[in-house]
Motif scaffolding. Structure first.
Motif, PDB file in Angstrom:
ATOM      1  N   ASP B 169       0.799  -1.224   0.000  1.00  0.00           N
ATOM      2  CA  ASP B 169       0.000   0.000   0.000  1.00  0.00           C
ATOM      3  C   ASP B 169       0.827   1.267   0.000  1.00  0.00           C
ATOM      4  O   ASP B 169       0.439   2.272  -0.570  1.00  0.00           O
ATOM      5  CB  ASP B 169      -0.909   0.009   1.245  1.00  0.00           C
ATOM      6  CG  ASP B 169      -1.888  -1.142   1.184  1.00  0.00           C
ATOM      7  OD1 ASP B 169      -2.732  -1.113   0.290  1.00  0.00           O
ATOM      8  OD2 ASP B 169      -1.772  -2.069   1.998  1.00  0.00           O
ATOM      9  N   ASP B 170       1.946   1.201   0.677  1.00  0.00           N
ATOM     10  CA  ASP B 170       2.704   2.428   0.834  1.00  0.00           C
ATOM     11  C   ASP B 170       4.196   2.129   0.892  1.00  0.00           C
ATOM     12  O   ASP B 170       4.628   1.307   1.681  1.00  0.00           O
ATOM     13  CB  ASP B 170       2.273   3.098   2.146  1.00  0.00           C
ATOM     14  CG  ASP B 170       2.507   4.588   2.090  1.00  0.00           C
ATOM     15  OD1 ASP B 170       1.514   5.332   2.084  1.00  0.00           O
ATOM     16  OD2 ASP B 170       3.674   5.004   2.033  1.00  0.00           O
ATOM     17  N   THR B 171       4.958   2.775   0.029  1.00  0.00           N
ATOM     18  CA  THR B 171       6.406   2.573   0.030  1.00  0.00           C
ATOM     19  C   THR B 171       7.105   3.900  -0.097  1.00  0.00           C
ATOM     20  O   THR B 171       6.750   4.723  -0.950  1.00  0.00           O
ATOM     21  CB  THR B 171       6.875   1.807  -1.230  1.00  0.00           C
ATOM     22  OG1 THR B 171       5.997   0.754  -1.472  1.00  0.00           O
ATOM     23  CG2 THR B 171       8.279   1.291  -1.081  1.00  0.00           C
ATOM     24  N   GLU B 172       8.109   4.092   0.737  1.00  0.00           N
ATOM     25  CA  GLU B 172       9.030   5.185   0.480  1.00  0.00           C
ATOM     26  C   GLU B 172      10.402   4.558   0.407  1.00  0.00           C
ATOM     27  O   GLU B 172      10.922   4.068   1.392  1.00  0.00           O
ATOM     28  CB  GLU B 172       8.956   6.247   1.584  1.00  0.00           C
ATOM     29  CG  GLU B 172       7.754   7.129   1.383  1.00  0.00           C
ATOM     30  CD  GLU B 172       7.753   8.365   2.267  1.00  0.00           C
ATOM     31  OE1 GLU B 172       8.852   8.855   2.609  1.00  0.00           O
ATOM     32  OE2 GLU B 172       6.643   8.810   2.616  1.00  0.00           O
ATOM     33  N   ARG B 173      10.943   4.549  -0.771  1.00  0.00           N
ATOM     34  CA  ARG B 173      12.223   3.906  -0.974  1.00  0.00           C
ATOM     35  C   ARG B 173      13.296   4.978  -1.151  1.00  0.00           C
ATOM     36  O   ARG B 173      13.112   5.909  -1.931  1.00  0.00           O
ATOM     37  CB  ARG B 173      12.169   3.050  -2.241  1.00  0.00           C
ATOM     38  CG  ARG B 173      13.478   2.395  -2.619  1.00  0.00           C
ATOM     39  CD  ARG B 173      13.427   1.899  -4.046  1.00  0.00           C
ATOM     40  NE  ARG B 173      12.515   0.765  -4.222  1.00  0.00           N
ATOM     41  CZ  ARG B 173      12.796  -0.469  -3.829  1.00  0.00           C
ATOM     42  NH1 ARG B 173      13.944  -0.737  -3.245  1.00  0.00           N
ATOM     43  NH2 ARG B 173      11.943  -1.435  -4.034  1.00  0.00           N
ATOM     44  N   SER B 174      14.370   4.819  -0.419  1.00  0.00           N
ATOM     45  CA  SER B 174      15.460   5.757  -0.629  1.00  0.00           C
ATOM     46  C   SER B 174      16.730   4.958  -0.890  1.00  0.00           C
ATOM     47  O   SER B 174      17.042   4.011  -0.178  1.00  0.00           O
ATOM     48  CB  SER B 174      15.591   6.661   0.604  1.00  0.00           C
ATOM     49  OG  SER B 174      16.930   6.784   0.980  1.00  0.00           O
ATOM     50  N   THR B 175      17.397   5.296  -1.957  1.00  0.00           N
ATOM     51  CA  THR B 175      18.623   4.595  -2.318  1.00  0.00           C
ATOM     52  C   THR B 175      19.730   5.618  -2.499  1.00  0.00           C
ATOM     53  O   THR B 175      19.588   6.556  -3.278  1.00  0.00           O
ATOM     54  CB  THR B 175      18.431   3.803  -3.631  1.00  0.00           C
ATOM     55  OG1 THR B 175      17.258   2.988  -3.510  1.00  0.00           O
ATOM     56  CG2 THR B 175      19.636   2.923  -3.927  1.00  0.00           C
ATOM     57  N   LYS B 176      20.812   5.415  -1.748  1.00  0.00           N
ATOM     58  CA  LYS B 176      21.960   6.323  -1.857  1.00  0.00           C
ATOM     59  C   LYS B 176      23.158   5.509  -2.271  1.00  0.00           C
ATOM     60  O   LYS B 176      23.350   4.396  -1.784  1.00  0.00           O
ATOM     61  CB  LYS B 176      22.261   6.965  -0.498  1.00  0.00           C
ATOM     62  CG  LYS B 176      21.219   7.945  -0.029  1.00  0.00           C
ATOM     63  CD  LYS B 176      21.804   8.788   1.105  1.00  0.00           C
ATOM     64  CE  LYS B 176      20.890   9.959   1.414  1.00  0.00           C
ATOM     65  NZ  LYS B 176      19.925   9.638   2.466  1.00  0.00           N
ATOM     66  N   ALA B 177      23.969   6.074  -3.149  1.00  0.00           N
ATOM     67  CA  ALA B 177      25.165   5.340  -3.545  1.00  0.00           C
ATOM     68  C   ALA B 177      26.336   6.294  -3.707  1.00  0.00           C
ATOM     69  O   ALA B 177      26.168   7.450  -4.124  1.00  0.00           O
ATOM     70  CB  ALA B 177      24.903   4.587  -4.847  1.00  0.00           C
ATOM     71  N   GLU B 178      27.523   5.802  -3.360  1.00  0.00           N
ATOM     72  CA  GLU B 178      28.752   6.569  -3.587  1.00  0.00           C
ATOM     73  C   GLU B 178      29.698   5.682  -4.369  1.00  0.00           C
ATOM     74  O   GLU B 178      29.991   4.563  -3.954  1.00  0.00           O
ATOM     75  CB  GLU B 178      29.381   6.988  -2.250  1.00  0.00           C
ATOM     76  CG  GLU B 178      28.540   8.013  -1.534  1.00  0.00           C
ATOM     77  CD  GLU B 178      29.128   8.422  -0.181  1.00  0.00           C
ATOM     78  OE1 GLU B 178      30.313   8.113   0.089  1.00  0.00           O
ATOM     79  OE2 GLU B 178      28.367   9.025   0.598  1.00  0.00           O
ATOM     80  N   LEU B 179      30.173   6.198  -5.485  1.00  0.00           N
ATOM     81  CA  LEU B 179      30.983   5.379  -6.381  1.00  0.00           C
ATOM     82  C   LEU B 179      32.404   5.892  -6.493  1.00  0.00           C
ATOM     83  O   LEU B 179      32.621   7.066  -6.807  1.00  0.00           O
ATOM     84  CB  LEU B 179      30.352   5.348  -7.790  1.00  0.00           C
ATOM     85  CG  LEU B 179      29.123   4.454  -7.988  1.00  0.00           C
ATOM     86  CD1 LEU B 179      27.888   5.097  -7.375  1.00  0.00           C
ATOM     87  CD2 LEU B 179      28.892   4.174  -9.470  1.00  0.00           C
ATOM     88  N   LYS B 180      33.355   4.970  -6.268  1.00  0.00           N
ATOM     89  CA  LYS B 180      34.758   5.332  -6.467  1.00  0.00           C
ATOM     90  C   LYS B 180      35.186   4.991  -7.889  1.00  0.00           C
ATOM     91  O   LYS B 180      34.399   4.490  -8.690  1.00  0.00           O
ATOM     92  CB  LYS B 180      35.629   4.615  -5.446  1.00  0.00           C
ATOM     93  CG  LYS B 180      35.435   5.167  -4.043  1.00  0.00           C
ATOM     94  CD  LYS B 180      36.600   4.821  -3.150  1.00  0.00           C
ATOM     95  CE  LYS B 180      36.326   5.369  -1.744  1.00  0.00           C
ATOM     96  NZ  LYS B 180      37.076   4.624  -0.736  1.00  0.00           N
ATOM     97  N   GLU B 181      36.482   5.235  -8.154  1.00  0.00           N
ATOM     98  CA  GLU B 181      37.038   5.054  -9.490  1.00  0.00           C
ATOM     99  C   GLU B 181      36.644   3.723 -10.153  1.00  0.00           C
ATOM    100  O   GLU B 181      36.785   2.659  -9.560  1.00  0.00           O
ATOM    101  CB  GLU B 181      38.554   5.083  -9.349  1.00  0.00           C
ATOM    102  CG  GLU B 181      39.270   5.760 -10.489  1.00  0.00           C
ATOM    103  CD  GLU B 181      40.743   5.859 -10.128  1.00  0.00           C
ATOM    104  OE1 GLU B 181      41.080   6.664  -9.247  1.00  0.00           O
ATOM    105  OE2 GLU B 181      41.536   5.106 -10.721  1.00  0.00           O
ATOM    106  N   GLY B 182      36.172   3.835 -11.377  1.00  0.00           N
ATOM    107  CA  GLY B 182      35.918   2.629 -12.171  1.00  0.00           C
ATOM    108  C   GLY B 182      34.800   1.747 -11.660  1.00  0.00           C
ATOM    109  O   GLY B 182      34.626   0.633 -12.148  1.00  0.00           O
TER     110      GLY B 182
END
Ligand code: ADP
Ligand code: MG
Lengths: 250, 308
Positions: B169-182
């Motif tokens: 019924d209810d979703t709050e999705r949070s996605t965080k990402a940090e990317l290094k070289e390559g």
């Protein structure tokens, strides 16, 4: 099999009415191959859409095996045995070639059977069966897949709207073989082909010329063809599209 | 298997494709408690002291192994927040299957908030699959609020497949990402909302290393009076490439808001956003009707294909 009786189709935009099909009557007898030709904008595709039920005539009646189908839905006509290959086939995101062939066949056909239909239209089944019917396919590929779905549907009346358009890598001979074998394999089946191509008109039993929404000529092939050869209604293949011969290359 | 009832088994099948105890490492959480757990030589699953989550340690060089951590909830009114941390060793190549199924027959809301953190070591490769599913006739809502953080070390890859097709019924999705070289992040989100459901998905992806790339694609369908918001932000701080895409079908009185966000802080950052929202094309329905499908069947096929 199919009978059009005084069919007219009128569209009204803001101010004026436009009659796209005007009082057209003809019959498609069982087992016959009828070709419809005529200048661009003459109303050929509209006529095909009226037969498939996508448009409804503003006047006149359409009979299928004697039954009045004038107000019958697209779905019911399809179920009764009318098939229609679009001039401009539709693209779908996510739906695969196999899905489309399976839906057309109306049953759970095997991968192998589906592949046979692709081979018949000169496509290497292995390369295409899993492809999405999306914009990654060229116009010519899409056109052949459209024909393959109609083969899978095994309709009693199959309507093809300019099936040769965009078919580049595949010889006309193969396309013509497809129509011939369709006639042989589906009992009493009739085929209606909209085309400008001389080679296709040559295999028709009857030719109809549609101009400005009206029937301008209609008769047996041998009577009509000599009169239209050399006009835009009957173009030798090489003048219209670049055709290269050959079968499916895998 | 275990001490699960029929409903729990059905939920497990929906969210993790599990018919029996999975191979490899696993933890099955049922109604707030761990119902079964197994570590392997290379993958160690350690419960947190408070019981609210796990630490999963994957040894460097572990290849072709999987971790399953499905969650099922069948008690109405249960609310939980679970913290799972994953340490994926250098050079490993693993599949992690999460997912949550809620069956709520009662009047009270059931809620699972999963907070997942992934520390993906150098050169490691992770495929992460997360499915959400809700069922049950109760008035109580089925609520899922996943928060995911992904830290990608040099040359690592994370592919995330997130699916929510039914019943939540209810979703709050949070996605965080940090990317290094390559390093590389690929996200494929598939979402369908119906009834009065609401789904919000927010992405914050920071491309910090040269040669890093992110590809975040959402395909969704909003039916009835449901609401969706797709808010994807890419921040390019290096010579990187990023692409986000929101491709949506709206039906009935559904509503969708797509918020593109691209921020380039480096001249060699190449960022692209695409968004398309619209109803099912009329000619697609007509085509399938000419093959003998009724209008509703045609719509169903088009949506199934779109979300495949
Ligand atoms: N629904 C419609 N509304 C307005 N004009 C139409 C409609 N359908 C077709 N037409 C017009 O009718 C004419 C005939 O079109 P069409 O049937 O596609 O011809 P053909 O297939 O012979 O080239 C064209 O001028 C086209 O623009
Ligand atoms: Mg036409």
């Amino acid at each position: 099999m199919l009978e059009l009786k005084n069919v007219s189709f009128l569209v009204s935009d803001t101010e004026n009415d436009k009659e796209i099909i005007r009082d057209v009557s003809f019959e498609v007898p069982d087992g016959e191959l009828i070709a419809i030709t005529g200048p661009n904008g003459g109303g050929k595709s509209t006529l095909a859409r009226l037969i498939a039920g996508i448009e409804k005539p503003t006047e006149g009646r359409i009979l299928y095996d004697g039954e009045d189908i004038t107000s019958m839905s697209i779905t019911d006509r399809a179920k009764k045995g009318i098939g229609f290959a679009f001039q401009q086939p539709v693209r779908f995101k996510g739906i695969q070639v196999f899905d489309l062939i399976r839906l057309a066949s109306g049953k759970n056909i095997s991968m192998a059977d589906a592949c046979n239909y692709l081979s018949e239209v000169g496509l290497c089944a292995r390369d295409y069966i899993d492809r999405e019917v999306n914009s990654s396919l060229s116009g010519g590929e899409l056109k052949r897949i459209e024909i393959a779905t109609l083969l899978a549907k095994k309709s009693r009346l199959s309507v093809f709207d300019e099936p040769e358009a965009g078919i580049d890598l595949w010889s006309f001979k193969n396309l013509i073989n497809v129509f011939q074998s369709m006639r042989e394999n589906i009992k009493d089946s009739s085929i209606l082909i909209i085309s400008h191509q001389e080679r296709i008109l040559e295999i028709a039993d009857e030719i109809i010329v549609l101009k400005d929404g009206q029937l301008s000529t209609k008769g047996r092939r041998d009577e009509v063809l000599p009169h239209i050869l050399g006009t835009a209604s009957a173009v030798p293949e090489c003048k219209k599209v670049g055709v290269r011969g050959g079968d499916a290359k895998c | 298997m275990l001490k699960l009832d029929e409903i729990q088994k059905r939920l497990l099948k929906e969210v993790a494709d599990l018919h029996k105890v999975p191979e490899g490492a696993y933890n099955i959480r049922s109604n707030g408690k761990s119902a079964a757990r197994e570590s392997t030589e290379n993958i160690e699953i350690v419960p947190r002291e408070d019981g609210q989550g796990l630490t999963v340690k994957i040894k460097a060089g572990t290849r072709n192994e999987s971790v399953h951590i499905p969650v099922v909830m069948t008690e109405s009114g249960l609310k939980e927040t679970v913290y799972n941390d994953f340490y994926v060793g250098e050079g490993s190549d693993v599949v992690i299957v999460a997912g949550c199924g809620i069956d709520n027959c009662g009047a009270q809301d059931s809620e699972h908030d999963g907070i997942h953190r992934f520390y993906v070591g150098k050169g490691a490769k992770v495929r992460y699959v997360e499915k959400h599913y809700g069922s049950g006739e109760g008035r109580g809502k089925r609520i899922l609020n996943p928060e995911t953080e992904v830290y990608l070390e040099e040359g690592s890859t994370m592919e995330m497949e997130m699916v929510q097709i039914k019943g939540v019924d209810d979703t709050e999705r949070s996605t965080k990402a940090e990317l290094k070289e390559g390093s590389k992040l690929v996200v494929r989100e598939r979402l369908m909302t119906h009834g009065e459901q609401r789904a919000i998905s927010t992405y914050d992806v920071e491309l910090n290393g040269d040669g890093s790339s992110a590809d975040v694609v959402s395909r969704s369908v909003a039916r009835d009076v449901s609401y969706q918001k797709f808010d994807a932000k890419l921040i390019g701080n290096a010579a990187c490439s990023g692409h986000t895409e929101c491709d949506s079908i709206i039906m009935d009185k559904g509503r969708i808001l797509a918020v593109p966000g691209l921020e380039a802080n480096n001249v060699d950052a190449a960022l692209v956003h695409e968004a398309a929202i619209g109803k099912i094309a009329g000619d697609q329905i007509i085509k399938l009707m000419t093959l003998g499908l009724a209008e509703a069947e045609a719509e169903e096929q088009i949506i199934n294909g779109f979300l495949k």
